[in-house]
Design a protein around this motif. Structure first.
Motif, PDB file in Angstrom:
ATOM      1  N   SER A  63      40.051  37.400  27.780  1.00 49.18           N
ATOM      2  CA  SER A  63      40.549  37.011  29.098  1.00 49.18           C
ATOM      3  C   SER A  63      40.048  37.988  30.150  1.00 49.18           C
ATOM      4  CB  SER A  63      42.089  37.019  29.104  1.00 49.18           C
ATOM      5  OG  SER A  63      42.607  36.146  28.142  1.00 49.18           O
ATOM      6  N   GLU A  64      39.742  37.467  31.329  1.00 51.35           N
ATOM      7  CA  GLU A  64      39.356  38.330  32.442  1.00 51.35           C
ATOM      8  C   GLU A  64      40.632  38.760  33.158  1.00 51.35           C
ATOM      9  OE1 GLU A  64      36.372  36.821  35.011  1.00 51.35           O
ATOM     10  OE2 GLU A  64      35.030  36.218  33.385  1.00 51.35           O
ATOM     11  N   ILE A  65      40.991  40.003  32.953  1.00 49.04           N
ATOM     12  CA  ILE A  65      42.243  40.524  33.501  1.00 49.04           C
ATOM     13  C   ILE A  65      41.954  41.313  34.766  1.00 49.04           C
ATOM     14  CG2 ILE A  65      44.305  41.877  33.036  1.00 49.04           C
ATOM     15  CD1 ILE A  65      43.989  39.487  31.164  1.00 49.04           C
ATOM     16  N   HIS A  66      42.590  40.916  35.865  1.00 43.43           N
ATOM     17  CA  HIS A  66      42.405  41.607  37.137  1.00 43.43           C
ATOM     18  C   HIS A  66      43.763  41.899  37.768  1.00 43.43           C
ATOM     19  CE1 HIS A  66      38.180  40.533  36.859  1.00 43.43           C
ATOM     20  NE2 HIS A  66      38.499  39.250  36.771  1.00 43.43           N
ATOM     21  N   LYS A  67      43.730  42.616  38.873  1.00 41.31           N
ATOM     22  CA  LYS A  67      44.935  42.826  39.677  1.00 41.31           C
ATOM     23  C   LYS A  67      45.038  41.618  40.609  1.00 41.31           C
ATOM     24  CE  LYS A  67      48.434  45.252  41.281  1.00 41.31           C
ATOM     25  NZ  LYS A  67      48.242  46.485  42.059  1.00 41.31           N
ATOM     26  N   HIS A  68      45.744  40.615  40.144  1.00 39.06           N
ATOM     27  CA  HIS A  68      45.841  39.364  40.898  1.00 39.06           C
ATOM     28  C   HIS A  68      46.947  39.413  41.948  1.00 39.06           C
ATOM     29  CE1 HIS A  68      43.205  37.368  37.973  1.00 39.06           C
ATOM     30  NE2 HIS A  68      43.932  37.927  37.014  1.00 39.06           N
ATOM     31  N   GLY A  69      48.082  39.995  41.570  1.00 40.09           N
ATOM     32  CA  GLY A  69      49.277  39.974  42.405  1.00 40.09           C
ATOM     33  C   GLY A  69      50.431  39.447  41.579  1.00 40.09           C
ATOM     34  N   THR A  70      50.690  38.148  41.700  1.00 42.42           N
ATOM     35  CA  THR A  70      51.714  37.490  40.881  1.00 42.42           C
ATOM     36  C   THR A  70      51.044  36.463  39.986  1.00 42.42           C
ATOM     37  OG1 THR A  70      53.452  37.780  42.537  1.00 42.42           O
ATOM     38  CG2 THR A  70      53.805  36.090  40.873  1.00 42.42           C
ATOM     39  N   ALA A  71      51.254  36.621  38.683  1.00 44.31           N
ATOM     40  CA  ALA A  71      50.677  35.700  37.703  1.00 44.31           C
ATOM     41  C   ALA A  71      51.797  34.926  37.025  1.00 44.31           C
ATOM     42  CB  ALA A  71      49.872  36.470  36.665  1.00 44.31           C
ATOM     43  N   VAL A  72      51.631  33.608  36.963  1.00 44.69           N
ATOM     44  CA  VAL A  72      52.595  32.769  36.242  1.00 44.69           C
ATOM     45  C   VAL A  72      51.962  32.342  34.925  1.00 44.69           C
ATOM     46  CG1 VAL A  72      53.909  30.623  36.225  1.00 44.69           C
ATOM     47  CG2 VAL A  72      53.721  31.955  38.336  1.00 44.69           C
ATOM     48  N   MET A  73      52.651  32.625  33.825  1.00 40.91           N
ATOM     49  CA  MET A  73      52.180  32.267  32.491  1.00 40.91           C
ATOM     50  C   MET A  73      52.932  31.017  32.046  1.00 40.91           C
ATOM     51  SD  MET A  73      50.543  35.129  32.722  1.00 40.91           S
ATOM     52  CE  MET A  73      49.567  35.093  31.234  1.00 40.91           C
TER      53      MET A  73
END
Length: 290
Positions: A104-114
């Motif tokens: 998975s490409e993991i970044h500092k997105h902000g808010t992530a919904v799984m």
């Protein structure tokens, strides 16, 4: 080979722990140190239970580099998964290939919904864990047909800022589908920067349509029919943005807004009658007879 407390060597791919989570859902902890040392969130493996068994893909749910173990979850709903579920602690799996696919490409997105549908929670868990480590706020939607089929509750609660439950029958949390919960969050103006979705293809398709309208980046992990897992057989081909991709080497994660989910669903149902026949009659995959 490693050694246990009695100094007895542990053979590769030995099952160290087994737990029945539901009548049809099983988790195994397997000794596979070389795989455990390399695996990253979002990748998968291919298992061959016995010499004459078929190969089939499963997603890593956890791993322990220090102890050299990997953890998988699976539902015993076909001949091969039932066959795997019959193995006991101390027995060996014939072969495991992995880690396969792109992490998975993991970044500092902000808010992530799984968004997790049923057994999809097992695949989402390591991704959610890494997304949280990257400094994101994590909202997890755990869904299943009923409360008895929900898995990894405590684990998800430990790594999420918020966990929302949904069940088709309303036996736990919101009565409805995971995508319904997501739509409600969007309608309430919850800040959402990215959505990760894993579960039944119909649920992933519905989720993608909801986020497309809202303009929210959405990543889906696909689990199509797969044989070799290395891009040679072509069985796992999917159409993404009008182009043919192989889920095993180009994925398994893709931009959900570009996936042809209708084609994926059609291909996944190609061998339903044959699978039922093999399962009910206790037969074997016919590929080994050619």
């Amino acid at each position: 080979m490693s050694e246990n407390k009695k100094n007895t060597p542990i053979e590769l791919f030995t099952i160290l722990q087994k737990e029945k989570l539901t009548p049809t859902t099983t988790t195994l902890v397997i000794y596979a140190p070389d795989i455990a040392a390399k695996v990253k969130a979002g990748q998968f493996l291919i298992i061959k239970t016995h010499e004459t068994s078929e190969r089939f893909p499963l997603t890593f749910s956890n791993w322990d580099k220090k102890n050299g173990t990997i953890t998988i979850f699976f539902r015993e709903n076909g001949f091969s998964t039932i066959e795997l579920g019959q193995l006991k602690v101390g027995e060996k799996i014939q072969n495991i290939a992995g880690p396969l696919g792109n992490p998975s490409e993991i970044h500092k997105h902000g808010t992530a919904v799984m968004v997790c549908g049923g057994l999809g929670a097992a695949a989402v868990y390591p991704i959610a864990r890494e997304v949280k480590k990257a400094g994101n706020k994590v909202i997890t939607i755990l869904s299943a047909r009923n409360k008895d089929l929900i898995i990894l509750e405590k684990e998800m609660e430990n790594i999420s800022d918020k966990v929302i439950y949904s069940t088709n029958d309303g036996s736990k949390g919101y009565k409805g589908l995971a995508c319904d919960v997501l739509k409600e969050l969007i309608n309430k103006k919850e800040q959402i920067d990215v959505v990760f979705v894993i579960g039944p293809p119909g649920m992933m398709m519905a989720t993608a349509e909801i986020t497309r309208e809202a303009g929210i980046k959405t990543i889906a992990s696909l689990n199509p029919i797969m044989v070799d897992g290395m891009g040679m057989c072509g069985a796992c081909r999917v159409t993404v943005d009008g182009q043919t991709k192989f889920a095993c080497v180009d994925g398994p994660e893709f931009d959900a807004h570009k996936i042809d989910f209708k084609e994926l669903i059609q291909r996944l149902t190609c061998y339903v009658s044959e699978e039922k026949q093999v399962t009910h009659e206790g037969g074997h995959c016919q590929c080994h007879n050619h």
